[in-house]
Design a protein around this motif. Sequence first.
Motif, PDB file in Angstrom:
ATOM      1  N   MET B   1      -8.592 -72.881 -25.775  1.00 47.22           N
ATOM      2  CA  MET B   1      -8.140 -72.330 -27.069  1.00 47.22           C
ATOM      3  C   MET B   1      -6.718 -71.791 -26.898  1.00 47.22           C
ATOM      4  N   ASN B   2      -5.794 -72.408 -27.631  1.00 47.55           N
ATOM      5  CA  ASN B   2      -4.423 -71.916 -27.500  1.00 47.55           C
ATOM      6  C   ASN B   2      -4.203 -70.688 -28.392  1.00 47.55           C
ATOM      7  N   LEU B   3      -3.003 -70.134 -28.262  1.00 44.71           N
ATOM      8  CA  LEU B   3      -2.704 -68.871 -28.947  1.00 44.71           C
ATOM      9  C   LEU B   3      -2.772 -69.021 -30.470  1.00 44.71           C
ATOM     10  N   LEU B   4      -2.256 -70.169 -30.952  1.00 47.88           N
ATOM     11  CA  LEU B   4      -2.217 -70.393 -32.408  1.00 47.88           C
ATOM     12  C   LEU B   4      -3.639 -70.460 -32.993  1.00 47.88           C
ATOM     13  N   THR B   5      -4.505 -71.214 -32.278  1.00 46.71           N
ATOM     14  CA  THR B   5      -5.901 -71.326 -32.745  1.00 46.71           C
ATOM     15  C   THR B   5      -6.583 -69.960 -32.704  1.00 46.71           C
ATOM     16  N   ALA B   6      -6.308 -69.233 -31.629  1.00 43.84           N
ATOM     17  CA  ALA B   6      -6.931 -67.914 -31.496  1.00 43.84           C
ATOM     18  C   ALA B   6      -6.490 -66.997 -32.629  1.00 43.84           C
TER      19      ALA B   6
END
Lengths: 160, 308
Positions: B1-6
């Motif tokens: 899970m990347n930062l944007l998705t998080a």
Amino acid sequence: MNILIMLWKNLRRGYQTLLFPAHPRVTPRFRGLVQFDPALCTGCAVCRFRCTSRAIEFKAGKGEFTWSYNPGQCTFCGRCVEGCAEHALKEGHTEHALSQQEAVPPVYTTQGELKKSYTVARRPPAAKMATTATARSAGGDARTTAGLEAGATPATGGAQ
Amino acid sequence: MNLLTALARLLIFPGLLFAVPAAWFFLWVERKSVALMQERVGPPFMQPFWDFVKLLGKSTPPRPGIAGLLMRAWPLIAVSAAAGAVGLLPVLPSSGGFEGDLILLLALLELPSICIIAAGFSSRSIFGEIGSAREAALSVSYNIVFLLAIVSIAASQHTFRLEALASAPFTPLHWLGVLAILVCLPAKLHINPFSLPNAEQEIYSGPMTEYAGPELAMWELSHGLEWVAGTGLVATLVAPHIAIPWGGAWLAACIFVAISFGVVLLLSALAAATARLAIDSSVRFYWQCTLIFAVLAVSSAIFMRFRS
């Protein structure tokens, strides 16, 4: 299981309470503010002894007595009305904030503001009995007039 | 899970942008359905929102002798934790996640309860202290069943990743675990018959007695978010994962909301049908009656692990 059946029935029956502007009907058994008729009162003070919340005060004087009622302290138990042999007290049906029949419910900011006092002249026993007999045979308005003629003086107090 | 998705999960869906209105909606559904089952009108649709706005507009009266910073911090921590818990729920298919996010979710779900206990003791009110003591006793009781049920589901699937659990095939153990979670939810959400910590007409509102204004608004919001997180956890565990190339995300979101709504109705019916239990009865219920669920779930999980 019974409780679930009850919930289902309640859901189907719909709500029984009312939204704010609507007024509930006042039932005949509703106990509102205690109404005092000085014309009928003999000053026996039974109401004062029956009052568990001490909303009723009674002060005996020379040739007169003072009867006071504080609605702010009253629990509307009805014991005073029940014990009044002369029927000088009765329960008001619409004269109460909870009956929601009044446009503006009584508001008080200091303790005892709604208290209402009556100073009633004591009558001789014969005259008292005669007045009571007349009052019983006559209507409500006649009784009040007779009482005021006999010396009842409503003192100042808050609105009931 | 990347930062944007998080960030998208935490702030948009199923995070704050969705969770806050959903919290008010679920609070309204609970209050309205209980009212209708008790033949009352119940609150209007927007009532929880206006309650929140009204409380935000009020000022907190001075509370001499109480640590103000701590009192202000507890509701904020509770709201953050509950919002984080909702954000971790794998509502949308292939929405990311990380190994061990189940443990983080369990920790975040427990944090509001710990905050309530701490807030009650911080308030130095006798009612707050009684409520906090009750919450602590209740928390120790239901958490045994709650945690064992979830951990046994996770252990049987060999993963602590929420997304893997949500898409796992349904087994009897899975349903047993969900049933155990459902049994624990009334205590977690402080509704009847386990409304002991904030027992109205008994200890005022327990740990919330000394709270007013924006701080109380935050507690209300935290309570609503707990509803979303608790019912959402059940929804993610029981929601069927349908693979549709177009509109799959919308369908998944709708299924999530519908199942959560159903769970709210179920819990509301339970709340309307029952009266408040005493603390000893509540503790006995969880330790004696429902522990069987947890024991069954754990033994099934051990059996499944050995078999595989």
